[in-house]
Design an enzyme around this catalytic site. Structure first.
Site, short mmCIF file in Angstrom:
data_model
loop_
_atom_site.label_atom_id
_atom_site.label_comp_id
_atom_site.label_asym_id
_atom_site.label_seq_id
_atom_site.Cartn_x
_atom_site.Cartn_y
_atom_site.Cartn_z
N SER A 119 7.43 0.58 14.79
CA SER A 119 6.74 -0.68 14.52
C SER A 119 6.80 -1.06 13.04
CB SER A 119 5.30 -0.59 14.99
OG SER A 119 5.25 -0.40 16.39
N HIS A 120 6.16 -2.18 12.74
CA HIS A 120 6.18 -2.77 11.40
C HIS A 120 5.65 -1.83 10.32
CE1 HIS A 120 1.78 -3.42 11.19
NE2 HIS A 120 1.88 -3.57 12.50
N ASP A 121 6.29 -1.85 9.17
CA ASP A 121 5.82 -1.17 7.96
C ASP A 121 5.76 0.34 8.07
OD1 ASP A 121 4.99 -3.55 6.15
OD2 ASP A 121 4.04 -4.00 8.07
N VAL A 122 6.46 0.91 9.04
CA VAL A 122 6.54 2.36 9.15
C VAL A 122 7.49 2.88 8.06
CG1 VAL A 122 7.41 4.23 10.61
CG2 VAL A 122 5.99 2.43 11.60
N ASP A 139 2.46 0.95 10.28
CA ASP A 139 1.93 1.54 9.05
C ASP A 139 1.89 3.06 9.05
OD1 ASP A 139 1.19 -0.96 7.60
OD2 ASP A 139 -0.13 -1.23 9.31
#
Length: 263
Positions: A119-122, A139
């Site tokens: 997912s986003h910002d990993v 995250d």
């Protein structure tokens, strides 16, 4: 020399390196960079914000740079940055970042198996393996030499230290410190990860220090700040011990509990 199918749909604004192979039915948007020596198999979608380093191999029906599944995303240009020599198998989805000043970041030499969702910002380091159907929420931060077996679910903003093994079906909402095995339901500490430790050239002496540090962490009842002080006082210093202490001190969510019978 590139080998690009005329049945691929590629924006003229995309930047493509040398010796790149792109199979039929690949879709590449405007704001995409593909490094040298990449292989892109049929049905792959490379969306705006994707940055691929050299030597990546991406298999069928994978989507990279997908818009984040995050209610905070309001549109605009964000990034999904992937390093070098990664193998990304079929049906993987990797979201780009939510905010313009962030990025989803994957390092080098990772093996991402079929059906994984990142997912986003990993943030992911190097030389990791993510098993079939693994889902990593937004995250999260994952170190190096980590192995997720099949069906692992990492909930939002968790951290996973270096050389961790998460067993099949593990689901967790707290941090997993370096060099350990975690498994069960609910997920718990199951001992040090000797399998990986031995393969990354950590000596037997240091492996013993790691085991002793985790006896203090998981067999006592003290708060993490006190445990860190005990490790500093009782365990010989070294890179791996410093890594453990730093990870524990920086934990905001707390760490997983101990499995019954674990050393």
């Amino acid at each position: 020399m590139n080998n690009i199918s005329d049945k691929a749909v590629i924006s003229p604004n995309a930047q493509i390196g040398q010796n790149v192979t792109i199979y039929p039915f690949v879709y590449v948007e405007d704001d995409v960079v593909i490094g040298d020596n990449c292989i892109i198999y049929p049905g792959v979608n490379l969306m705006n914000g994707t940055r691929l380093g050299k030597g990546n191999t991406i298999y069928q029906n994978t989507v990279i740079g997908a818009q984040p599944q995050d209610f905070n995303y309001k549109g605009g240009s964000t990034l999904c940055v992937i390093g070098e020599n990664n193998i990304i198998r079929e049906n993987v989805v990797i979201n780009r970042a939510t905010y313009a000043d962030g990025q989803t970041l994957i390092g080098n030499d990772n093996f991402i198996m079929e059906g994984v969702h990142i997912s986003h910002d990993v943030k992911i380091g190097d030389k990791n393996v993510f098993g079939y159907g693994t889902k990593i929420a937004g995250d999260c931060e994952i170190g190096n030499f980590v192995i997720f077996s099949s069906g692992v679910i990492a909930n939002p903003a968790v951290r996973v230290g270096d050389a961790v093994m998460v067993q099949t079906g593990g689901r967790f909402s707290k941090d997993i410190p370096p060099y350990i095995v975690a498994g069960g339901s609910p997920i718990k500490y199951g001992g040090i990860n000797a399998f990986v430790i031995d393969r990354i050239n950590i000596t037997g002496k240091v492996k013993g220090h790691i085991a002793n540090a985790y006896r203090l962490v998981f067999h006592g009842q003290d708060a993490l700040v006190n445990v860190c002080a005990q490790i500093d006082q009782q365990i010989p210093k070294g890179e791996e011990i410093d890594n453990i202490v730093k990870f524990l001190k920086e934990s905001k969510l707390g760490i997983i509990a101990k499995m019954q019978g674990a050393d």
